[in-house]
Design a protein around this motif. Structure first.
Motif, mmCIF file in Angstrom:
data_model
loop_
_atom_site.group_PDB
_atom_site.id
_atom_site.type_symbol
_atom_site.label_atom_id
_atom_site.label_comp_id
_atom_site.label_asym_id
_atom_site.label_seq_id
_atom_site.Cartn_x
_atom_site.Cartn_y
_atom_site.Cartn_z
ATOM 1 N N VAL A 1 -16.188 36.863 3.938
ATOM 2 C CA VAL A 1 -15.714 35.605 3.375
ATOM 3 C C VAL A 1 -14.240 35.384 3.726
ATOM 4 O O VAL A 1 -13.419 36.290 3.589
ATOM 5 C CB VAL A 1 -15.952 35.580 1.839
ATOM 6 N N PRO A 2 -13.905 34.185 4.219
ATOM 7 C CA PRO A 2 -12.502 33.887 4.527
ATOM 8 C C PRO A 2 -11.711 33.643 3.243
ATOM 9 O O PRO A 2 -12.191 32.968 2.333
ATOM 10 C CB PRO A 2 -12.585 32.610 5.376
ATOM 11 N N LEU A 3 -10.502 34.211 3.195
ATOM 12 C CA LEU A 3 -9.687 34.104 1.984
ATOM 13 C C LEU A 3 -8.206 33.982 2.310
ATOM 14 O O LEU A 3 -7.720 34.547 3.287
ATOM 15 C CB LEU A 3 -9.856 35.362 1.120
ATOM 16 N N SER A 4 -7.496 33.295 1.442
ATOM 17 C CA SER A 4 -6.039 33.348 1.425
ATOM 18 C C SER A 4 -5.652 34.655 0.748
ATOM 19 O O SER A 4 -6.411 35.180 -0.079
ATOM 20 C CB SER A 4 -5.471 32.171 0.630
ATOM 21 N N PHE A 5 -4.474 35.164 1.054
ATOM 22 C CA PHE A 5 -4.099 36.471 0.523
ATOM 23 C C PHE A 5 -2.581 36.629 0.548
ATOM 24 O O PHE A 5 -1.876 35.882 1.207
ATOM 25 C CB PHE A 5 -4.736 37.591 1.351
ATOM 26 N N ALA A 6 -2.126 37.649 -0.174
ATOM 27 C CA ALA A 6 -0.716 38.041 -0.127
ATOM 28 C C ALA A 6 -0.658 39.562 -0.056
ATOM 29 O O ALA A 6 -1.436 40.256 -0.721
ATOM 30 C CB ALA A 6 0.034 37.537 -1.349
#
Length: 161
Positions: free
Chosen positions: A41-46
């Motif tokens: 699954v594609p995700l935004s992240f930090a």
């Protein structure tokens, strides 16, 4: 436990690999999904301090998969320039392997930290008061997911080394 990179001359230093994590805006989290199918699954992240932070709704496929198996990988492609004449690409990428956990408790300081890191990365020019208001309004409606990195590698095309 983890394989060594076959084309190790293309392996990036830890510093350059972390730079990819800090600069990229999305990646693909690979989980053990339903019925033996991998769920990517594609995700935004930090990224911060050997951990990768995500956020998610309170329920869903991603959370079910994490509860069934906490071992995951996360892949980021920072550059992918197709070079038609030489039938290749000039790429830079990073892959993190580790164990992942779900933080549901609104009082857990790591939940707020994850949201603050995400806000810092994706909304750096929004004033602190507005960001705090947004975090506080969403805190109960989401979870923070934390990937503790056990193994991290970066790789680049030979032409970029």
């Amino acid at each position: 436990m983890f394989r060594t990179m076959r084309r190790n001359k293309q392996q990036l230093s830890e510093e350059k690999t972390i730079k990819i994590l800090n600069e990229a805006t999305n990646g693909i989290l690979a989980l053990d999904g339903d019925e033996g199918y991998t769920y990517a699954v594609p995700l935004s992240f930090a990224y911060s301090d050997n951990k990768i932070y995500f956020h998610a709704a309170l329920k869903g496929h991603k959370l079910d998969a994490i509860q069934n198996n906490d071992k995951v990988s996360f892949c980021v492609v920072a550059q992918d320039d197709v070079i038609q004449d030489t039938f290749t690409t000039h790429f830079r990428s990073a892959i993190a392997f580790g164990k992942i956990k779900i933080i549901e408790d609104d009082d857990d300081p790591e939940k707020r930290l994850g949201l603050e890191l995400l806000a810092d990365k994706y909304s750096p020019n929004v004033d602190i008061k507005s960001r705090e208001k947004e975090i506080n309004s969403k805190l109960k409606a989401l979870v923070v997911i934390v990937l503790e990195i056990e193994h991290l590698t970066g790789k680049a095309a030979r032409e970029l080394i």
